[in-house]
Design an enzyme around this catalytic site. Structure first.
Site, PDB file in Angstrom:
ATOM      1  NE  ARG A 140      -2.343  -1.203   3.482  1.00 54.96           N
ATOM      2  CZ  ARG A 140      -2.521  -2.447   3.907  1.00 54.96           C
ATOM      3  NH1 ARG A 140      -3.350  -3.249   3.283  1.00 54.96           N
ATOM      4  NH2 ARG A 140      -1.865  -2.902   4.953  1.00 54.96           N
ATOM      5  NE  ARG A 161       6.516 -10.744   0.935  1.00 49.22           N
ATOM      6  CZ  ARG A 161       5.854 -10.968   2.067  1.00 49.22           C
ATOM      7  NH1 ARG A 161       6.130 -12.031   2.785  1.00 49.22           N
ATOM      8  NH2 ARG A 161       4.916 -10.134   2.477  1.00 49.22           N
ATOM      9  CB  THR A 221       9.228   6.419   5.481  1.00 50.95           C
ATOM     10  OG1 THR A 221       8.787   5.736   4.302  1.00 50.95           O
ATOM     11  CG2 THR A 221       9.735   7.791   5.119  1.00 50.95           C
ATOM     12  NE  ARG A 223       8.746  -0.652  12.566  1.00 46.37           N
ATOM     13  CZ  ARG A 223       7.702   0.162  12.370  1.00 46.37           C
ATOM     14  NH1 ARG A 223       7.840   1.252  11.622  1.00 46.37           N
ATOM     15  NH2 ARG A 223       6.542  -0.082  12.932  1.00 46.37           N
ATOM     16  CD  GLU A 252      12.826   4.403  15.228  1.00 50.92           C
ATOM     17  OE1 GLU A 252      11.773   4.446  15.888  1.00 50.92           O
ATOM     18  OE2 GLU A 252      12.846   4.366  13.997  1.00 50.92           O
ATOM     19  CG  HIS A 273       9.129   6.242  13.862  1.00 48.02           C
ATOM     20  ND1 HIS A 273       9.525   4.975  14.196  1.00 48.02           N
ATOM     21  CD2 HIS A 273       7.974   6.096  13.157  1.00 48.02           C
ATOM     22  CE1 HIS A 273       8.652   4.101  13.720  1.00 48.02           C
ATOM     23  NE2 HIS A 273       7.701   4.758  13.082  1.00 48.02           N
ATOM     24  N   GLY A 275       6.542   9.577  10.259  1.00 49.99           N
ATOM     25  CA  GLY A 275       5.769   9.233   9.057  1.00 49.99           C
ATOM     26  C   GLY A 275       4.257   9.329   9.224  1.00 49.99           C
TER      27      GLY A 275
HETATM   28  C1  8YV Z   1       3.373   4.230  13.995  1.00 48.70           C
HETATM   29  C2  8YV Z   1       4.663   3.052  12.184  1.00 48.70           C
HETATM   30  O1  8YV Z   1       3.036   5.464  14.439  1.00 48.70           O
HETATM   31  O2  8YV Z   1       2.509   2.097  12.053  1.00 48.70           O
HETATM   32  C3  8YV Z   1       3.709   1.955  11.904  1.00 48.70           C
HETATM   33  O3  8YV Z   1       4.176   0.879  11.484  1.00 48.70           O
HETATM   34  O4  8YV Z   1       5.767   2.950  11.867  1.00 48.70           O
HETATM   35  C4  8YV Z   1       4.346   4.330  12.866  1.00 48.70           C
HETATM   36  O5  8YV Z   1       4.089   5.291  11.924  1.00 48.70           O
HETATM   37  C5  8YV Z   1       3.910   3.408  15.118  1.00 48.70           C
HETATM   38  O6  8YV Z   1       4.297   2.146  14.682  1.00 48.70           O
HETATM   39  C6  8YV Z   1       2.929   3.271  16.246  1.00 48.70           C
HETATM   40  O7  8YV Z   1       3.013   2.048  16.904  1.00 48.70           O
END
Ligand code: 8YV
Length: 311
Positions: A140, A161, A221, A223, A252, A273, A275
């Protein structure tokens, strides 16, 4: 949540300690963790018999040992779709900010020295129109990034994949690369948009990073763990990669000091972080968490269930 359930909140907005988490999994029916809560196999093994649902407030579930949870009959859910556009917008912001030296330029006016005025050759960056963008992970968020980048005249390439449906490829004018190696060697910008799973840990390994062109930029953006961050930093330092825009980091909230030095030198743009950090995303994520809990409590399958086979 307080209206619907007997809710215990972590009002401090700080991650819970290991002891607090251990206590929570012993006494709760439902746990709502975030990316900062490590719900590992050990914690799950010590959960009380009541715990039946882990409704993650977030899309990525790499903070949770889904296999261990599933083996104990605990359902795991996440919050997909609602943060796609905001994360893709932030990816686009980083794609623009590195070649166009946005962060560097912004500090000129707030720094110690006065701006000496426009000159023909000062603060030159690189145009992104016409460049090749290689998206790793065409789910997505990857597709939402591709859609935006198309509007900037960027050529879309991807590695995934599975090949995406032909109509999606056509609409995005996207070229699929079965070989990540071959894609990496030909791109101007790489954007990481896949989930972090055991299969994608250090997917951009030292060997893979060495395939990139010297002029390439890397944006992440997704991990931090997907990139061998120390090698990336060293290669930018030595001029083997042009720069990077990173919203996520391997350890992090600690950030590699090499990256901080590179940010000060204008070679990388670092964000903490952010995003999905909009009121809209976070409210919608909360709504999703509530729908998942309520559906489960009503005896139905929660809509956003994660199964180990999906990872
Ligand atoms: C979230 C994120 O805010 O949703 C995700 O995978 O990376 C972030 O943008 C965070 O994970 C909240 O748990």
């Amino acid at each position: 949540m307080c209206e619907l359930f007997d809710t215990r909140l972590n009002l401090t907005d700080k991650p819970m300690s290991a002891a607090e988490l251990a206590e929570a999994v012993k006494t709760a029916d439902v746990l709502v963790p975030t990316v900062t809560d490590r719900i590992d196999a050990n914690l799950i093994a010590n959960a009380g018999p009541r715990l039946k649902l882990i409704a993650n407030f977030g899309n990525g579930v790499d903070n949770i040992d889904v296999t261990a949870a599933t083996a104990r009959g605990i359902i795991v859910t996440n919050t997909p779709k609602v943060l796609t556009d905001d994360t893709a917008d932030m990816t686009m912001a980083l794609i623009l900010s590195v070649p166009r030296r946005l962060a560097e330029g912004a500090t000129v006016l707030t720094g110690d020295k006065d701006w000496s005025g426009w000159t023909p050759t000062w603060m030159l960056g690189h145009r992104i129109g016409g460049k090749r963008l290689g998206i790793i992970g065409m789910g997505r968020i990857g597709r939402a990034v591709a859609k935006r980048a198309r509007a900037f005249g960027v050529q879309i390439h991807y590695h995934n994949r599975r090949r995406v449906p032909a109509d999606v490829e056509r609409e995005l004018e996207a070229t699929c690369w079965e070989s990540l190696d071959q894609m990496l060697a030909r791109m101007d910008i790489i954007s990481v948009n896949c989930p972090h799973t055991p299969a994608t840990y250090h997917l951009l390994s030292a060997r893979h990073l060495k395939l990139l062109r010297k002029s390439a930029f890397v944006v992440n953006t997704a991990r931090g763990e997907i990139i061998d961050e120390d090698t990336l930093a060293r290669m930018i330092e030595s001029g083997e990669i042009a720069g990077a825009g990173l919203d996520v980091f391997e350890n992090e909230p600690a950030v590699n000091p090499r990256l901080i030095r590179l940010a000060k030198a204008g070679k990388v743009v670092l964000l903490p972080h952010m995003g999905s950090a909009t009121y809209e995303s976070r409210n919608d994520m909360g709504e999703k968490v509530i729908v998942n809990i309520q559906t489960f409590m009503d005896g139905h399958k929660p809509p956003d269930r994660i199964l180990p086979a999906m990872l």
